[in-house]
Design a protein around this motif. Structure first.
Motif, PDB file in Angstrom:
ATOM      1  N   VAL A 105       0.819  -1.214   0.000  1.00  0.00           N
ATOM      2  CA  VAL A 105       0.000   0.000   0.000  1.00  0.00           C
ATOM      3  C   VAL A 105       0.852   1.264   0.000  1.00  0.00           C
ATOM      4  N   ASP A 106       1.876   1.301   0.832  1.00  0.00           N
ATOM      5  CA  ASP A 106       2.594   2.547   1.082  1.00  0.00           C
ATOM      6  C   ASP A 106       3.819   2.775   0.197  1.00  0.00           C
ATOM      7  N   ARG A 107       4.155   1.837  -0.645  1.00  0.00           N
ATOM      8  CA  ARG A 107       5.295   2.035  -1.539  1.00  0.00           C
ATOM      9  C   ARG A 107       4.805   2.395  -2.935  1.00  0.00           C
ATOM     10  N   LYS A 108       5.532   3.267  -3.591  1.00  0.00           N
ATOM     11  CA  LYS A 108       5.204   3.612  -4.970  1.00  0.00           C
ATOM     12  C   LYS A 108       5.472   2.413  -5.871  1.00  0.00           C
ATOM     13  N   SER A 109       4.893   2.448  -7.062  1.00  0.00           N
ATOM     14  CA  SER A 109       5.058   1.335  -7.992  1.00  0.00           C
ATOM     15  C   SER A 109       6.527   1.095  -8.310  1.00  0.00           C
ATOM     16  N   SER A 110       7.288   2.174  -8.506  1.00  0.00           N
ATOM     17  CA  SER A 110       8.717   2.041  -8.803  1.00  0.00           C
ATOM     18  C   SER A 110       9.462   1.427  -7.624  1.00  0.00           C
ATOM     19  N   GLN A 111       9.049   1.766  -6.405  1.00  0.00           N
ATOM     20  CA  GLN A 111       9.680   1.209  -5.218  1.00  0.00           C
ATOM     21  C   GLN A 111       9.346  -0.272  -5.072  1.00  0.00           C
ATOM     22  N   LEU A 112       8.096  -0.636  -5.346  1.00  0.00           N
ATOM     23  CA  LEU A 112       7.691  -2.038  -5.226  1.00  0.00           C
ATOM     24  C   LEU A 112       8.477  -2.905  -6.199  1.00  0.00           C
ATOM     25  N   LEU A 113       8.740  -2.395  -7.397  1.00  0.00           N
ATOM     26  CA  LEU A 113       9.539  -3.140  -8.365  1.00  0.00           C
ATOM     27  C   LEU A 113      10.949  -3.379  -7.824  1.00  0.00           C
ATOM     28  N   LEU A 114      11.541  -2.350  -7.194  1.00  0.00           N
ATOM     29  CA  LEU A 114      12.884  -2.501  -6.623  1.00  0.00           C
ATOM     30  C   LEU A 114      12.880  -3.481  -5.451  1.00  0.00           C
ATOM     31  N   ILE A 115      11.817  -3.479  -4.676  1.00  0.00           N
ATOM     32  CA  ILE A 115      11.700  -4.417  -3.546  1.00  0.00           C
ATOM     33  C   ILE A 115      11.656  -5.849  -4.072  1.00  0.00           C
ATOM     34  N   LYS A 116      10.895  -6.070  -5.127  1.00  0.00           N
ATOM     35  CA  LYS A 116      10.804  -7.406  -5.710  1.00  0.00           C
ATOM     36  C   LYS A 116      12.155  -7.852  -6.257  1.00  0.00           C
ATOM     37  N   GLN A 117      12.882  -6.926  -6.864  1.00  0.00           N
ATOM     38  CA  GLN A 117      14.221  -7.254  -7.373  1.00  0.00           C
ATOM     39  C   GLN A 117      15.169  -7.577  -6.227  1.00  0.00           C
ATOM     40  N   ALA A 118      15.095  -6.800  -5.152  1.00  0.00           N
ATOM     41  CA  ALA A 118      15.948  -7.048  -3.986  1.00  0.00           C
ATOM     42  C   ALA A 118      15.597  -8.383  -3.337  1.00  0.00           C
ATOM     43  N   TYR A 119      14.312  -8.692  -3.270  1.00  0.00           N
ATOM     44  CA  TYR A 119      13.852  -9.968  -2.695  1.00  0.00           C
ATOM     45  C   TYR A 119      14.408 -11.143  -3.499  1.00  0.00           C
ATOM     46  N   LEU A 120      14.342 -11.034  -4.818  1.00  0.00           N
ATOM     47  CA  LEU A 120      14.860 -12.093  -5.682  1.00  0.00           C
ATOM     48  C   LEU A 120      16.369 -12.249  -5.507  1.00  0.00           C
ATOM     49  N   ALA A 121      17.080 -11.116  -5.436  1.00  0.00           N
ATOM     50  CA  ALA A 121      18.535 -11.162  -5.284  1.00  0.00           C
ATOM     51  C   ALA A 121      18.941 -11.746  -3.932  1.00  0.00           C
ATOM     52  N   ARG A 122      18.210 -11.397  -2.889  1.00  0.00           N
ATOM     53  CA  ARG A 122      18.542 -11.851  -1.533  1.00  0.00           C
ATOM     54  C   ARG A 122      18.158 -13.308  -1.290  1.00  0.00           C
ATOM     55  N   PHE A 123      16.941 -13.675  -1.716  1.00  0.00           N
ATOM     56  CA  PHE A 123      16.385 -14.958  -1.295  1.00  0.00           C
ATOM     57  C   PHE A 123      16.183 -15.949  -2.446  1.00  0.00           C
ATOM     58  N   LYS A 124      16.549 -15.523  -3.679  1.00  0.00           N
ATOM     59  CA  LYS A 124      16.460 -16.396  -4.852  1.00  0.00           C
ATOM     60  C   LYS A 124      15.040 -16.922  -5.063  1.00  0.00           C
ATOM     61  N   ARG A 125      14.072 -16.093  -4.740  1.00  0.00           N
ATOM     62  CA  ARG A 125      12.669 -16.455  -4.894  1.00  0.00           C
ATOM     63  C   ARG A 125      11.906 -15.236  -5.386  1.00  0.00           C
ATOM     64  N   HIS A 126      10.762 -15.478  -6.048  1.00  0.00           N
ATOM     65  CA  HIS A 126       9.922 -14.386  -6.525  1.00  0.00           C
ATOM     66  C   HIS A 126       8.920 -14.013  -5.429  1.00  0.00           C
ATOM     67  N   MET A 127       8.870 -12.756  -5.079  1.00  0.00           N
ATOM     68  CA  MET A 127       8.054 -12.294  -3.961  1.00  0.00           C
ATOM     69  C   MET A 127       6.575 -12.582  -4.195  1.00  0.00           C
ATOM     70  N   ASP A 128       6.055 -12.259  -5.380  1.00  0.00           N
ATOM     71  CA  ASP A 128       4.634 -12.493  -5.659  1.00  0.00           C
ATOM     72  C   ASP A 128       4.288 -13.970  -5.565  1.00  0.00           C
ATOM     73  N   HIS A 129       5.208 -14.844  -5.997  1.00  0.00           N
ATOM     74  CA  HIS A 129       4.952 -16.284  -5.921  1.00  0.00           C
ATOM     75  C   HIS A 129       4.899 -16.751  -4.462  1.00  0.00           C
ATOM     76  N   ASP A 130       5.742 -16.171  -3.627  1.00  0.00           N
ATOM     77  CA  ASP A 130       5.748 -16.553  -2.212  1.00  0.00           C
ATOM     78  C   ASP A 130       4.482 -16.080  -1.500  1.00  0.00           C
ATOM     79  N   ILE A 131       3.945 -14.959  -1.942  1.00  0.00           N
ATOM     80  CA  ILE A 131       2.723 -14.437  -1.313  1.00  0.00           C
ATOM     81  C   ILE A 131       1.504 -15.241  -1.736  1.00  0.00           C
ATOM     82  N   ALA A 132       1.476 -15.673  -3.008  1.00  0.00           N
ATOM     83  CA  ALA A 132       0.335 -16.418  -3.524  1.00  0.00           C
ATOM     84  C   ALA A 132       0.338 -17.854  -2.997  1.00  0.00           C
ATOM     85  N   SER A 133      -0.846 -18.425  -2.906  1.00  0.00           N
ATOM     86  CA  SER A 133      -0.967 -19.832  -2.521  1.00  0.00           C
ATOM     87  C   SER A 133      -2.258 -20.372  -3.125  1.00  0.00           C
TER      88      SER A 133
END
Length: 310
Positions: A105-133
């Motif tokens: 909610v509180d991050r801009k679209s450009s920031q959310l994209l960077l967060i997803k990239q950082a998540y992938l780089a750190r944890f070798k996983r896709h953030m949206d895939h981890d959230i979905a079930s």
């Protein structure tokens, strides 16, 4: 008389020469803004050939009483998008839906994209895939709708659309007997950008004379309604939302032990002053006093207090 800030090189020398003395580390870093922290990281590496972030992370993994403070400092020194990636990972491991809502909610679209990239780089996983079930839980349906809303091509906020959506939301809630129409809510939240959704909520308030969250209270409260209320409060009245989160932390009314530090770090350079004012107005005590009362004396508390006054 205020003390003159030390030059960056002197700060790096102090950190290096007094390593392990957390009081010095807290004083050196807690009040620095991101530009200053970034410069400290670069200068420290140039002076000592060592990555300060790695050193802090290793210290945070030690099994002693200082590890929590080192972890706090480590997170504070990260780039905001990298820090959010850690917050998301921690939230997923603990099932902490509010922390996830705050990021979407509180991050801009450009920031959310960077967060997803950082998540992938750190944890070798896709953030949206981890959230979905499968099947998705109510809060996950809302989060995935918000993820889609960040991809909206409509950059400009449209008042006519906001008014139409407000009426659709009314029909899906107050204008309807029984349960909330979940599918209509998910559709609207998926198709509109976050700024557009905020304008819709403002129109709803203006047209019907109260916040949409009040109408949700009248419905049979289920997990979807509770998740939606949390999302809307974070989106529409963020200072009040964060003030309440902090209050539940200092009162010990939450199992989310990391929320106090998470909120203070996330909002320190954004709207912490407004949150402090909202906290005082709502609960009759200052945020600083509340933190002092709920947190044992020590470097960890000193760091929290510094963040709260940044």
């Amino acid at each position: 008389m205020a003390s003159t800030p030390l030059p960056i090189r002197h700060v790096c020398e102090e950190i290096h020469d007094t390593w392990g003395r957390l009081g010095h580390l807290v004083r050196a870093l807690a009040k620095k803004n991101w530009a200053q922290r970034h410069q400290i990281l670069q200068t420290y590496r140039a002076m000592y050939g060592e990555d300060l972030l790695i050193r802090l992370q290793l210290a945070s993994q030690l099994k002693d009483s200082r590890s929590e403070t080192f972890k706090l400092v480590f997170l504070w020194m990260l780039e905001p998008c990298d820090r959010d990636a850690f917050f998301v990972r921690d939230a997923l491991e603990k099932g902490n839906t509010k922390a996830l809502v705050e990021v979407y909610v509180d991050r801009k679209s450009s920031q959310l994209l960077l967060i997803k990239q950082a998540y992938l780089a750190r944890f070798k996983r896709h953030m949206d895939h981890d959230i979905a079930s499968e099947p998705p839980q109510p809060y996950q349906r809302i989060l995935m709708a918000l993820a889609t809303s960040h991809k909206s091509h409509d950059k400009d906020v449209d008042m006519h659309i906001a008014k139409c959506d407000a009426k659709r939301v009314y029909e899906a809630s107050e204008g309807r007997f029984g349960m909330l129409d979940e599918s209509s809510m998910i559709e609207i939240f998926s198709k509109r950008s976050i700024p557009q959704l905020k304008r819709m909520l403002s129109c709803y308030n203006h047209i019907y004379g109260h916040d949409f969250t009040k109408s949700l209270k009248k419905k049979t409260t289920g997990e979807f309604e509770e998740s939606l209320r949390t999302t809307i409060k974070c989106m529409y009245t963020p200072t009040k939302y964060y003030a309440k989160i902090l209050h539940t932390c200092v009162k010990g009314c939450t199992s989310d032990r990391s929320a106090l530090a998470r909120v203070l770090m996330s909002r320190a350079e954004i709207d912490i002053e407004e949150i402090r004012d909202a906290f005082h107005a709502k609960y009759g005590v200052t945020l600083l006093y509340a933190i002092q009362q709920c947190t044992p004396t020590g470097e960890y508390r000193d760091f929290l207090l510094a963040l709260a006054t940044s």
